[in-house]
Design a protein around this motif. Sequence first.
Motif, PDB file in Angstrom:
ATOM      1  N   VAL A   1       0.804  -1.339   0.173  1.00  0.00           N
ATOM      2  CA  VAL A   1       0.113  -0.084   0.019  1.00  0.00           C
ATOM      3  C   VAL A   1       0.980   1.321  -0.072  1.00  0.00           C
ATOM      4  O   VAL A   1       0.328   2.205  -0.508  1.00  0.00           O
ATOM      5  CB  VAL A   1      -1.042   0.019   1.147  1.00  0.00           C
ATOM      6  CG1 VAL A   1      -0.391   0.024   2.611  1.00  0.00           C
ATOM      7  CG2 VAL A   1      -1.898   1.243   1.107  1.00  0.00           C
ATOM      8  N   GLN A   2       2.174   1.150   0.652  1.00  0.00           N
ATOM      9  CA  GLN A   2       2.992   2.343   0.945  1.00  0.00           C
ATOM     10  C   GLN A   2       2.465   3.343   1.726  1.00  0.00           C
ATOM     11  O   GLN A   2       3.328   3.804   2.517  1.00  0.00           O
ATOM     12  CB  GLN A   2       3.386   2.767  -0.707  1.00  0.00           C
ATOM     13  CG  GLN A   2       3.606   1.785  -1.711  1.00  0.00           C
ATOM     14  CD  GLN A   2       5.007   0.935  -1.325  1.00  0.00           C
ATOM     15  OE1 GLN A   2       5.590   0.951  -0.242  1.00  0.00           O
ATOM     16  NE2 GLN A   2       5.298   0.163  -2.083  1.00  0.00           N
ATOM     17  N   SER A   3       1.559   3.984   1.561  1.00  0.00           N
ATOM     18  CA  SER A   3       0.948   4.820   2.419  1.00  0.00           C
ATOM     19  C   SER A   3      -0.712   4.909   2.498  1.00  0.00           C
ATOM     20  O   SER A   3      -1.315   4.432   1.260  1.00  0.00           O
ATOM     21  CB  SER A   3       1.210   6.240   1.981  1.00  0.00           C
ATOM     22  OG  SER A   3       0.477   7.389   2.553  1.00  0.00           O
TER      23      SER A   3
ATOM     24  N   THR B   1       1.635  -6.517   3.180  1.00  0.00           N
ATOM     25  CA  THR B   1       1.909  -5.300   2.523  1.00  0.00           C
ATOM     26  C   THR B   1       3.382  -4.608   2.631  1.00  0.00           C
ATOM     27  O   THR B   1       3.878  -5.223   3.625  1.00  0.00           O
ATOM     28  CB  THR B   1       0.759  -4.148   2.885  1.00  0.00           C
ATOM     29  OG1 THR B   1       0.599  -3.189   1.980  1.00  0.00           O
ATOM     30  CG2 THR B   1       1.008  -3.610   4.258  1.00  0.00           C
ATOM     31  N   ASP B   2       3.557  -3.607   1.977  1.00  0.00           N
ATOM     32  CA  ASP B   2       4.697  -2.677   2.292  1.00  0.00           C
ATOM     33  C   ASP B   2       4.294  -1.443   2.712  1.00  0.00           C
ATOM     34  O   ASP B   2       3.279  -0.846   1.966  1.00  0.00           O
ATOM     35  CB  ASP B   2       5.838  -2.736   1.049  1.00  0.00           C
ATOM     36  CG  ASP B   2       6.386  -3.989   0.831  1.00  0.00           C
ATOM     37  OD1 ASP B   2       6.396  -4.855   1.615  1.00  0.00           O
ATOM     38  OD2 ASP B   2       6.926  -3.987  -0.335  1.00  0.00           O
ATOM     39  N   ILE B   3       4.850  -0.643   3.681  1.00  0.00           N
ATOM     40  CA  ILE B   3       4.315   0.522   4.061  1.00  0.00           C
ATOM     41  C   ILE B   3       5.934   1.468   4.281  1.00  0.00           C
ATOM     42  O   ILE B   3       6.803   1.098   4.969  1.00  0.00           O
ATOM     43  CB  ILE B   3       3.783   0.694   5.350  1.00  0.00           C
ATOM     44  CG1 ILE B   3       2.454  -0.292   5.286  1.00  0.00           C
ATOM     45  CG2 ILE B   3       3.199   1.932   5.659  1.00  0.00           C
ATOM     46  CD1 ILE B   3       1.731  -0.545   6.584  1.00  0.00           C
TER      47      ILE B   3
ATOM     48  N   TYR C   1      11.488   5.987   5.087  1.00  0.00           N
ATOM     49  CA  TYR C   1      11.742   6.649   3.791  1.00  0.00           C
ATOM     50  C   TYR C   1      13.102   6.728   3.766  1.00  0.00           C
ATOM     51  O   TYR C   1      13.795   7.338   4.563  1.00  0.00           O
ATOM     52  CB  TYR C   1      10.935   7.850   3.101  1.00  0.00           C
ATOM     53  CG  TYR C   1      11.305   8.410   2.340  1.00  0.00           C
ATOM     54  CD1 TYR C   1      11.257   8.200   1.047  1.00  0.00           C
ATOM     55  CD2 TYR C   1      12.119   9.884   2.496  1.00  0.00           C
ATOM     56  CE1 TYR C   1      11.764   8.665  -0.025  1.00  0.00           C
ATOM     57  CE2 TYR C   1      12.759  10.393   1.395  1.00  0.00           C
ATOM     58  CZ  TYR C   1      12.422  10.046   0.073  1.00  0.00           C
ATOM     59  OH  TYR C   1      13.030  10.772  -0.947  1.00  0.00           O
ATOM     60  N   SER C   2      13.731   6.333   2.563  1.00  0.00           N
ATOM     61  CA  SER C   2      15.229   6.665   2.344  1.00  0.00           C
ATOM     62  C   SER C   2      15.432   7.325   0.865  1.00  0.00           C
ATOM     63  O   SER C   2      14.843   7.230   0.035  1.00  0.00           O
ATOM     64  CB  SER C   2      15.817   5.342   2.170  1.00  0.00           C
ATOM     65  OG  SER C   2      17.133   5.424   1.784  1.00  0.00           O
ATOM     66  N   LYS C   3      16.124   8.579   1.066  1.00  0.00           N
ATOM     67  CA  LYS C   3      16.252   9.225  -0.065  1.00  0.00           C
ATOM     68  C   LYS C   3      17.210   8.773  -0.953  1.00  0.00           C
ATOM     69  O   LYS C   3      18.318   8.497  -0.745  1.00  0.00           O
ATOM     70  CB  LYS C   3      16.847  10.540   0.559  1.00  0.00           C
ATOM     71  CG  LYS C   3      16.860  12.082  -0.239  1.00  0.00           C
ATOM     72  CD  LYS C   3      17.155  13.111   0.644  1.00  0.00           C
ATOM     73  CE  LYS C   3      17.237  14.266  -0.245  1.00  0.00           C
ATOM     74  NZ  LYS C   3      17.808  15.350   0.774  1.00  0.00           N
TER      75      LYS C   3
HETATM   76  N1  5AD Z   1      12.465   4.280   0.919  1.00  0.00           N
HETATM   77  C1  5AD Z   1      11.911   3.577   1.753  1.00  0.00           C
HETATM   78  N2  5AD Z   1      11.380   2.239   0.997  1.00  0.00           N
HETATM   79  C2  5AD Z   1      11.577   2.228   0.145  1.00  0.00           C
HETATM   80  N3  5AD Z   1      10.873   1.166  -0.734  1.00  0.00           N
HETATM   81  C3  5AD Z   1      11.274   1.099  -2.023  1.00  0.00           C
HETATM   82  N4  5AD Z   1      11.973   2.505  -2.152  1.00  0.00           N
HETATM   83  C4  5AD Z   1      12.095   2.957  -1.123  1.00  0.00           C
HETATM   84  C5  5AD Z   1      12.552   4.227  -0.421  1.00  0.00           C
HETATM   85  N5  5AD Z   1      13.480   4.993  -1.297  1.00  0.00           N
HETATM   86  C6  5AD Z   1      10.145  -0.040  -0.188  1.00  0.00           C
HETATM   87  C7  5AD Z   1       8.779  -0.092  -0.989  1.00  0.00           C
HETATM   88  C8  5AD Z   1       8.755  -1.177  -1.636  1.00  0.00           C
HETATM   89  C9  5AD Z   1       9.817  -2.178  -1.018  1.00  0.00           C
HETATM   90  C10 5AD Z   1      10.351  -3.238  -1.873  1.00  0.00           C
HETATM   91  O1  5AD Z   1      10.795  -1.026  -0.827  1.00  0.00           O
HETATM   92  O2  5AD Z   1       7.867  -0.225   0.124  1.00  0.00           O
HETATM   93  O3  5AD Z   1       7.266  -1.892  -1.826  1.00  0.00           O
END
Ligand code: 5AD
Length: 523
Positions: free
Chosen positions: A334-336, A372-374, A406-408
């Motif tokens: 879903v991510q967010s 999921t991934d968030i 979140y990673s830039k």
């Molecule tokens: N920062 C954090 N998480 C990330 N993902 C992908 N890019 C980034 C990022 N820049 C996560 C997403 C994706 C999973 C494989 O890695 O949630 O679904």
Amino acid sequence: MIDEVYTPLDPAPELEPERQFFFIKKMQEIVFAKEQEYGRKLTYHISTFGCQMNFKDSEKLAGVLEEIGFAEADDEKADFCLYNTCTVRENANSRVYGRLGYLGKLKSRKPEMIIAMCGCMMQEEHVVETIKKSYRFVDIIFGTHNIYKLAELLFEYYRQNRDIPDIRKAVSQNDNNINDNITVKKKPVKKHKMVVDILKGTDKIVEELPSKLKASFKAGINIMFGCNNFCTYCIVPYVRGRERSRKPEDIINEIKDFVSKGVIEVMLLGQNVNSYGKNLENPISFAELLRQVDEIEGLKRIRFMTSHPKDLSDELIEVMKNAKHVCHHIHLPVQSGSSRLLKKMNRVYSKEDYLKLIDKIRAAIPDIAITTDIIVGFPGETEEDFEETLDVVRYSKYASAFTFIYSKRTGTPAASFPDQVDEKTIKDRFDRLLKEVNTCSEEYAMSLEGKVMPVLVEERDRGENPDGTGNAVKSNCPEDNYLTGRLDNNLLVHFKGSNDLIGQIINVKLSECKGFYYFGDIV
Ligand code: 5AD
Ligand code: SF4
């Protein structure tokens, strides 16, 4: 380059995979000669970072190395050491640089050692520059688009740097066999030359090279490569390139071949499996592919990942519902939960779309496990946005979730978005999210307590043994006579049993829920 050296005596074929088989043969001769020199087998070790795709790539790399004649070593004190890297988040990069320092020390004591780096990190120019400048001891660098070229690159490395046995003499005497009399010609020591081969992109898919499965009973199967979605935070489309699908007949044949060798579970792999087949000459949907895979005699379990919510079709839900062997598990990042942020992420669905999809899937397949991934702390994330994410977690009743800070990533649009969220806020939200996710997954797991369910027995509990990346894997089990297996819904179960059960599907009673895993008893 390599052709110049061997033309016209034995020119390398231009077409793949024939070209690689040619270099595998050349390398077999070199490795054989080295074995004679050392009086032992040459060894290799691959450390894999990142996702299922990378683990699958490592199986292919191991297959080529074993075909060449290398034997697998338990740790990095090997003759050939390969790092298959990930760059999806910054911490993956940092871990690789940390490990490289250790490899450098090993090599200073054992200069014959060959160190190679491949994978997603190598597709980034700044990484290759750093290695060239600060890690001069690395011998071979290649990327994600040319992993099939390992034998050729190794040969090129030997050609440039090492003593090469008199291969031409050997080959011209007997084209098919490795000649026992190969001798190693001593050459003056040359300055070490790094072999660097990075392709910016490719539309090539090389089939039929050897591959070595980590487990004999389950296999990852690439169905497509690359990604066209360009989520604004994600580096994958830049390092893995545009979407390319394998032909369905190649996939089916590969699976049938694996099944004939004892594989009972496959995981169909792609960054976005739901867009599989769209660009093939004869387009076919992922759902149709899945239906065909389900027909394969002898296959017991079929998994797939990853599904992008924007492309998940009714046809796929229908196939999952009616299939005989498709696991009732779907990974649906879903991510967010905030529609505003989803738009900024370029995910092309809203919170409402996502929740409707969850409803639709659950209505069709009530016992489905959804994971999921968030991402927490995407630029501009407000408290309200974050609350929306918590709301989605509660509503979706995830069986489990991967949560990421979140990673830039340099080069992605989001890296230059304003309002990057401060560390303290992110940490606080991350902890709150984790709590919510843990509550959900415990609730899900608890709902199965006391049931008897089929488990694919995967391995003896690994205890404190190191995994491929040199990290300790902590055991969940109190003693070391436990086996570990997985339910259809991907949940882990530990139970006492003997090694001969590994690779079989057996019934296990889920006796004691431990949050996200179970202790069970064979019935
Ligand atoms: N920062 C954090 N998480 C990330 N993902 C992908 N890019 C980034 C990022 N820049 C996560 C997403 C994706 C999973 C494989 O890695 O949630 O679904
Ligand atoms: Fe990255 Fe988005 Fe592609 Fe997944 S779908 S690999 S998150 S760009």
